[in-house]
Design a protein around this motif. Structure first.
Motif, PDB file in Angstrom:
ATOM      1  N   ALA A  59       6.946   3.392  -1.635  1.00  0.00           N
ATOM      2  CA  ALA A  59       6.533   4.285  -2.723  1.00  0.00           C
ATOM      3  C   ALA A  59       5.348   3.695  -3.486  1.00  0.00           C
ATOM      4  O   ALA A  59       4.412   4.427  -3.874  1.00  0.00           O
ATOM      5  CB  ALA A  59       7.707   4.536  -3.660  1.00  0.00           C
ATOM      6  N   LYS A  60       5.348   2.377  -3.713  1.00  0.00           N
ATOM      7  CA  LYS A  60       4.199   1.744  -4.396  1.00  0.00           C
ATOM      8  C   LYS A  60       2.945   1.801  -3.533  1.00  0.00           C
ATOM      9  O   LYS A  60       1.837   2.015  -4.048  1.00  0.00           O
ATOM     10  CB  LYS A  60       4.541   0.293  -4.741  1.00  0.00           C
ATOM     11  CG  LYS A  60       5.557   0.156  -5.847  1.00  0.00           C
ATOM     12  CD  LYS A  60       5.656  -1.268  -6.378  1.00  0.00           C
ATOM     13  CE  LYS A  60       6.186  -2.211  -5.338  1.00  0.00           C
ATOM     14  NZ  LYS A  60       6.373  -3.577  -5.898  1.00  0.00           N
ATOM     15  N   SER A  61       3.106   1.630  -2.223  1.00  0.00           N
ATOM     16  CA  SER A  61       1.934   1.686  -1.345  1.00  0.00           C
ATOM     17  C   SER A  61       1.311   3.079  -1.338  1.00  0.00           C
ATOM     18  O   SER A  61       0.082   3.213  -1.234  1.00  0.00           O
ATOM     19  CB  SER A  61       2.337   1.277   0.074  1.00  0.00           C
ATOM     20  OG  SER A  61       2.849  -0.038   0.106  1.00  0.00           O
ATOM     21  N   GLY A  71      -7.952   2.540  -6.677  1.00  0.00           N
ATOM     22  CA  GLY A  71      -7.366   2.242  -5.379  1.00  0.00           C
ATOM     23  C   GLY A  71      -6.806   3.491  -4.709  1.00  0.00           C
ATOM     24  O   GLY A  71      -6.697   4.566  -5.310  1.00  0.00           O
ATOM     25  N   GLY A  72      -6.457   3.349  -3.450  1.00  0.00           N
ATOM     26  CA  GLY A  72      -5.887   4.437  -2.681  1.00  0.00           C
ATOM     27  C   GLY A  72      -4.648   3.967  -1.943  1.00  0.00           C
ATOM     28  O   GLY A  72      -4.022   2.948  -2.300  1.00  0.00           O
ATOM     29  N   ILE A  73      -4.285   4.720  -0.916  1.00  0.00           N
ATOM     30  CA  ILE A  73      -3.133   4.335  -0.114  1.00  0.00           C
ATOM     31  C   ILE A  73      -3.420   2.986   0.543  1.00  0.00           C
ATOM     32  O   ILE A  73      -4.451   2.805   1.197  1.00  0.00           O
ATOM     33  CB  ILE A  73      -2.834   5.402   0.955  1.00  0.00           C
ATOM     34  CG1 ILE A  73      -2.515   6.744   0.299  1.00  0.00           C
ATOM     35  CG2 ILE A  73      -1.698   4.968   1.851  1.00  0.00           C
ATOM     36  CD1 ILE A  73      -2.332   7.874   1.275  1.00  0.00           C
ATOM     37  N   THR A  74      -2.497   2.045   0.388  1.00  0.00           N
ATOM     38  CA  THR A  74      -2.726   0.698   0.859  1.00  0.00           C
ATOM     39  C   THR A  74      -1.414   0.072   1.322  1.00  0.00           C
ATOM     40  O   THR A  74      -0.336   0.476   0.868  1.00  0.00           O
ATOM     41  CB  THR A  74      -3.348  -0.175  -0.250  1.00  0.00           C
ATOM     42  OG1 THR A  74      -3.479  -1.516   0.223  1.00  0.00           O
ATOM     43  CG2 THR A  74      -2.481  -0.187  -1.491  1.00  0.00           C
ATOM     44  N   ALA A  75      -1.519  -0.893   2.224  1.00  0.00           N
ATOM     45  CA  ALA A  75      -0.344  -1.644   2.674  1.00  0.00           C
ATOM     46  C   ALA A  75      -0.061  -2.842   1.783  1.00  0.00           C
ATOM     47  O   ALA A  75       0.980  -3.484   1.941  1.00  0.00           O
ATOM     48  CB  ALA A  75      -0.541  -2.119   4.113  1.00  0.00           C
ATOM     49  N   THR A  76      -0.951  -3.125   0.828  1.00  0.00           N
ATOM     50  CA  THR A  76      -0.777  -4.252  -0.089  1.00  0.00           C
ATOM     51  C   THR A  76      -0.912  -3.743  -1.514  1.00  0.00           C
ATOM     52  O   THR A  76      -1.999  -3.801  -2.114  1.00  0.00           O
ATOM     53  CB  THR A  76      -1.825  -5.342   0.185  1.00  0.00           C
ATOM     54  OG1 THR A  76      -3.145  -4.756   0.098  1.00  0.00           O
ATOM     55  CG2 THR A  76      -1.626  -5.948   1.567  1.00  0.00           C
TER      56      THR A  76
END
Length: 461
Positions: A59-61, A71-76
């Protein structure tokens, strides 16, 4: 400030902090990096392996805005933006967690789905997380099928369950399923070392090994037991204190039992069990520890090269290697099977220590007997020796058979002939001489036709 337990304080905040679930982390990281996002995810696994944690990180990613807000959709995920901090705190308006164990009816599911028609308020996606989803009723599952199959583009479903067999197939086919594995004891041990190093709590290696084994694959259970052990040991983790807290059998007692069984010493077995009774150790944990030791012994007996790969600082591994050389492999397998099935007998016996004693003495009853200083296996049938070990068969000796003696049977004497009238007696031929009663050996008796006797004339009336 109130104390925060270790299981919540050291909950992973991003995928990099996850331990023991590399296969799930890699799949989700690649999907987020390539923006290949599914609309429904199903996480399965036993308790305390990270299902809820992965859901919150996902959910945070999806909603991370970055430290600078661009920022955008990210794995970190950054962990400092409004979305990240509020999701960690459990108050993000676009992230909803539903406990299906207490909200399992169709009304609760319909109330959740009614929010699906509204777009996100703060975040980029709405995320509905349903924990213990297998507890929902069939009506509740049917109510969410259509929305689960074709949700709005801003809605993501995350389902978590410990029993995926109870989830309908119609729901499974609409989700990407990830199976979170139980933690290996080595993984739990390494994580506890890092956590206690950060907390500056002294701990003995043996105590951490006990906690890692007692967790049974759950990291949350390991951290909860560590909290309890710290309180029990007044800020320190000693092996003796942790063993007493867990009620587990001392490996020294277990090693003594296995060695006595290998040597056929029933007296030592009984005395050791009595000592464990006096110490208040659990009989069930004793059999459990014995199965672990016997499993390590069986591996070393089957693959001797594993002995060189073991940790030299682990005293249990060294003791298992010593015991593996004392007991034959077939007896190790037999004792393992007896200990495994003996745990079910503890609840049937009036005294669990009496049942433990019988389980251990059962191996001595089936232990091969020693004859003339050499141990031979008991078998129902004596196997035939190999051909090269058999003595040569003696040559057959011709036996001279005595000549057969034929004894002629004694013929009964013929009855005296009845007197005949004079005219008939004159017509008959003269009688022949009678045959000899006994013939010489090897000769056959001649067959003589007896003359027919004419019928006696009837007396005139």
């Amino acid at each position: 400030m109130s104390y925060l337990v270790l299981a919540r304080k050291y909950r992973p905040r991003n995928f990099g902090e996850m331990v023991g679930q590399e296969h799930v982390v890699q799949a989700l990281t690649n999907a987020l990096t390539q923006q290949r996002l599914h609309h429904a995810y199903l996480f399965t696994g036993t308790r305390g392996v990270g299902k809820t944690t992965v859901s919150r990180i996902l959910a945070k990613s999806l909603n991370c805005q970055g430290a600078d807000g661009s920022g955008g959709i990210t794995a970190t995920p950054c962990g400092v933006c409004q979305a990240c901090t509020e999701i960690d705190a459990g108050r993000f308006v676009d992230y909803t967690e539903l406990d299906a164990a207490s909200n399992r009816g169709v009304d609760e599911v319909q109330g959740l789905l009614e929010q699906a028609v509204y777009k996100p308020v703060q975040g980029r996606f709405k995320v509905f997380m349903i924990d213990e989803v297998h507890m929902l009723t069939n009506t509740a599952f049917n109510a969410m099928l259509k929305t689960l199959e074709e949700p709005p583009e801003y809605l993501k479903f995350v389902l978590a369950t410990t029993d995926p067999q109870k989830v309908p197939v119609t729901v499974l086919s609409r989700c990407l399923q990830f199976n979170l594995r139980p933690m290996a004891p080595e993984t739990v041990h390494e994580h506890l070392v890092r956590v206690l190093g950060t907390e500056q709590v002294p701990a003995e290696p043996g105590a951490l090994r006990l906690l890692a084994r007692a967790a049974r694959g759950s990291m949350r259970d390991a951290l909860s037991l560590t909290d309890q052990a710290i309180a029990y040991g007044n800020g320190t983790l000693a092996e003796a204190g942790v063993r007493q807290m867990l009620g587990s059998a001392d490996r020294g007692h277990v090693h003594r039992l296995v060695e006595a069984l290998a040597q056929g010493d029933g007296r030592t077995v009984v005395e050791t069990v009595e000592a464990m009774r006096d110490a208040g150790l659990s009989a069930a944990s004793t059999l459990e520890e014995m199965t672990a030791v016997l499993q390590a012994m069986a591996v070393l007996q089957a693959v001797p090269a594993r002995a060189a790969q073991q940790d030299a600082g682990d005293p249990d591994a060294q003791e298992a290697a010593r015991l593996a050389a004392l007991m034959p492999a077939d007896e190790t397998q037999l004792l393992y099977s007896m200990c495994l099935h003996g745990r079910a007998e503890l609840g049937l016996a009036p005294d669990e220590y009496a049942a433990l004693t019988m389980v251990l003495l059962r191996l001595l009853a089936f232990k091969p007997a020693a004859e003339d200083g050499a141990t031979e296996k008991k078998t129902l049938l004596n196997p035939a020796p190999p051909a090269e070990a058999r003595p040569p068969a003696p040559a057959p000796v011709a036996r001279a058979e005595p000549p057969a003696v034929v004894v002629a049977p004694q013929l009964p004497e013929p009855p005296a002939p009845a007197p005949m009238p004079a005219p008939l007696a004159a017509e008959l031929p003269p009688p022949t001489s009678a045959a000899p009663a006994v013939q010489a050996a090897g000769q056959r008796l001649p067959v003589v036709d007896a003359p027919r006797r004419p019928a006696a004339p009837t007396a005139p009336a």
